[in-house]
Design a protein around this motif. Structure first.
Motif, PDB file in Angstrom:
ATOM      1  N   ARG A 187       2.262  -0.043   8.469  1.00 26.84           N
ATOM      2  CA  ARG A 187       2.565  -0.184   7.043  1.00 26.84           C
ATOM      3  C   ARG A 187       2.061   0.993   6.230  1.00 26.84           C
ATOM      4  O   ARG A 187       2.665   1.375   5.245  1.00 26.84           O
ATOM      5  CB  ARG A 187       1.922  -1.461   6.500  1.00 26.84           C
ATOM      6  CG  ARG A 187       2.803  -2.663   6.649  1.00 26.84           C
ATOM      7  CD  ARG A 187       2.212  -3.798   5.913  1.00 26.84           C
ATOM      8  NE  ARG A 187       1.113  -4.337   6.710  1.00 26.84           N
ATOM      9  CZ  ARG A 187       0.331  -5.311   6.323  1.00 26.84           C
ATOM     10  NH1 ARG A 187       0.489  -5.845   5.146  1.00 26.84           N
ATOM     11  NH2 ARG A 187      -0.620  -5.746   7.090  1.00 26.84           N
ATOM     12  N   SER A 188       0.929   1.550   6.674  1.00 25.12           N
ATOM     13  CA  SER A 188       0.363   2.653   5.895  1.00 25.12           C
ATOM     14  C   SER A 188       1.093   3.966   6.148  1.00 25.12           C
ATOM     15  O   SER A 188       0.937   4.912   5.387  1.00 25.12           O
ATOM     16  CB  SER A 188      -1.113   2.826   6.250  1.00 25.12           C
ATOM     17  OG  SER A 188      -1.236   3.248   7.597  1.00 25.12           O
ATOM     18  N   PRO A 197       0.828  -1.205   0.000  1.00 28.33           N
ATOM     19  CA  PRO A 197       0.000   0.000   0.000  1.00 28.33           C
ATOM     20  C   PRO A 197       0.864   1.258   0.000  1.00 28.33           C
ATOM     21  O   PRO A 197       1.980   1.261   0.500  1.00 28.33           O
ATOM     22  CB  PRO A 197      -0.805  -0.119   1.292  1.00 28.33           C
ATOM     23  CG  PRO A 197      -0.007  -1.002   2.170  1.00 28.33           C
ATOM     24  CD  PRO A 197       0.725  -1.940   1.254  1.00 28.33           C
ATOM     25  N   GLU A 198       0.313   2.302  -0.569  1.00 29.96           N
ATOM     26  CA  GLU A 198       1.048   3.565  -0.571  1.00 29.96           C
ATOM     27  C   GLU A 198       1.088   4.115   0.842  1.00 29.96           C
ATOM     28  O   GLU A 198       0.131   3.996   1.589  1.00 29.96           O
ATOM     29  CB  GLU A 198       0.364   4.559  -1.508  1.00 29.96           C
ATOM     30  CG  GLU A 198       0.501   4.195  -2.953  1.00 29.96           C
ATOM     31  CD  GLU A 198      -0.002   5.322  -3.843  1.00 29.96           C
ATOM     32  OE1 GLU A 198       0.057   6.492  -3.413  1.00 29.96           O
ATOM     33  OE2 GLU A 198      -0.457   5.009  -4.934  1.00 29.96           O
ATOM     34  N   ARG A 199       2.178   4.743   1.168  1.00 30.95           N
ATOM     35  CA  ARG A 199       2.321   5.310   2.499  1.00 30.95           C
ATOM     36  C   ARG A 199       1.623   6.665   2.550  1.00 30.95           C
ATOM     37  O   ARG A 199       1.807   7.503   1.693  1.00 30.95           O
ATOM     38  CB  ARG A 199       3.789   5.451   2.871  1.00 30.95           C
ATOM     39  CG  ARG A 199       4.448   4.063   2.980  1.00 30.95           C
ATOM     40  CD  ARG A 199       5.843   4.100   3.531  1.00 30.95           C
ATOM     41  NE  ARG A 199       6.004   4.697   4.824  1.00 30.95           N
ATOM     42  CZ  ARG A 199       5.829   4.076   5.999  1.00 30.95           C
ATOM     43  NH1 ARG A 199       5.451   2.826   6.007  1.00 30.95           N
ATOM     44  NH2 ARG A 199       6.031   4.685   7.131  1.00 30.95           N
ATOM     45  N   ALA A 200       0.811   6.836   3.602  1.00 28.58           N
ATOM     46  CA  ALA A 200       0.064   8.076   3.749  1.00 28.58           C
ATOM     47  C   ALA A 200       0.683   8.980   4.810  1.00 28.58           C
ATOM     48  O   ALA A 200       0.184  10.060   5.054  1.00 28.58           O
ATOM     49  CB  ALA A 200      -1.384   7.764   4.124  1.00 28.58           C
ATOM     50  N   GLY A 201       1.742   8.523   5.455  1.00 27.76           N
ATOM     51  CA  GLY A 201       2.376   9.315   6.512  1.00 27.76           C
ATOM     52  C   GLY A 201       3.812   8.869   6.728  1.00 27.76           C
ATOM     53  O   GLY A 201       4.367   8.085   5.959  1.00 27.76           O
TER      54      GLY A 201
END
Length: 104
Positions: A18-19, A8-12
């Motif tokens: 993982r996110s 998943p793309e990192r949002a932070g």
């Protein structure tokens, strides 16, 4: 066969998930039980409410529970004290009393 996992793309920026999103904030009281720190532990907890206890019972289980609760009430003559039960001593105890206990 291949690996179909897509990261998943990192949002932070958080390294702990993982996110990348930071973990959720904890409860201000912490995760310790409420009965610590001088508070008496409640034995009822979530079972104090009669409706909560009976929520998942079938009609047969409800009938059984009503009978069980009714059986917990003692008859006015109960408990029955039988003196003969408490007066019986086994031979070893009689011997111990004769040999080791002073006579009054």
């Amino acid at each position: 066969m291949g690996n179909y996992y897509v990261k998943p793309e990192r949002a932070g920026n958080s390294p702990y998930t993982r996110s990348g999103l930071p973990p959720p904030k904890l409860d201000p009281t912490g995760d310790k039980p409420l009965h610590r720190g001088g508070n008496a532990m409640s034995l009822e907890m979530h079972m104090a409410d009669e409706r909560a206890r009976a929520r998942g019972l079938t009609p047969a289980e409800r009938e059984w529970r009503m009978k069980w609760v009714k059986d917990q009430n003692l008859h006015p003559d109960e408990p029955i004290a039988v003196d003969a039960v408490h007066r019986q001593l086994n031979p070893i105890r009689i011997l111990y009393r004769v040999l080791f206990l002073p006579i009054h």
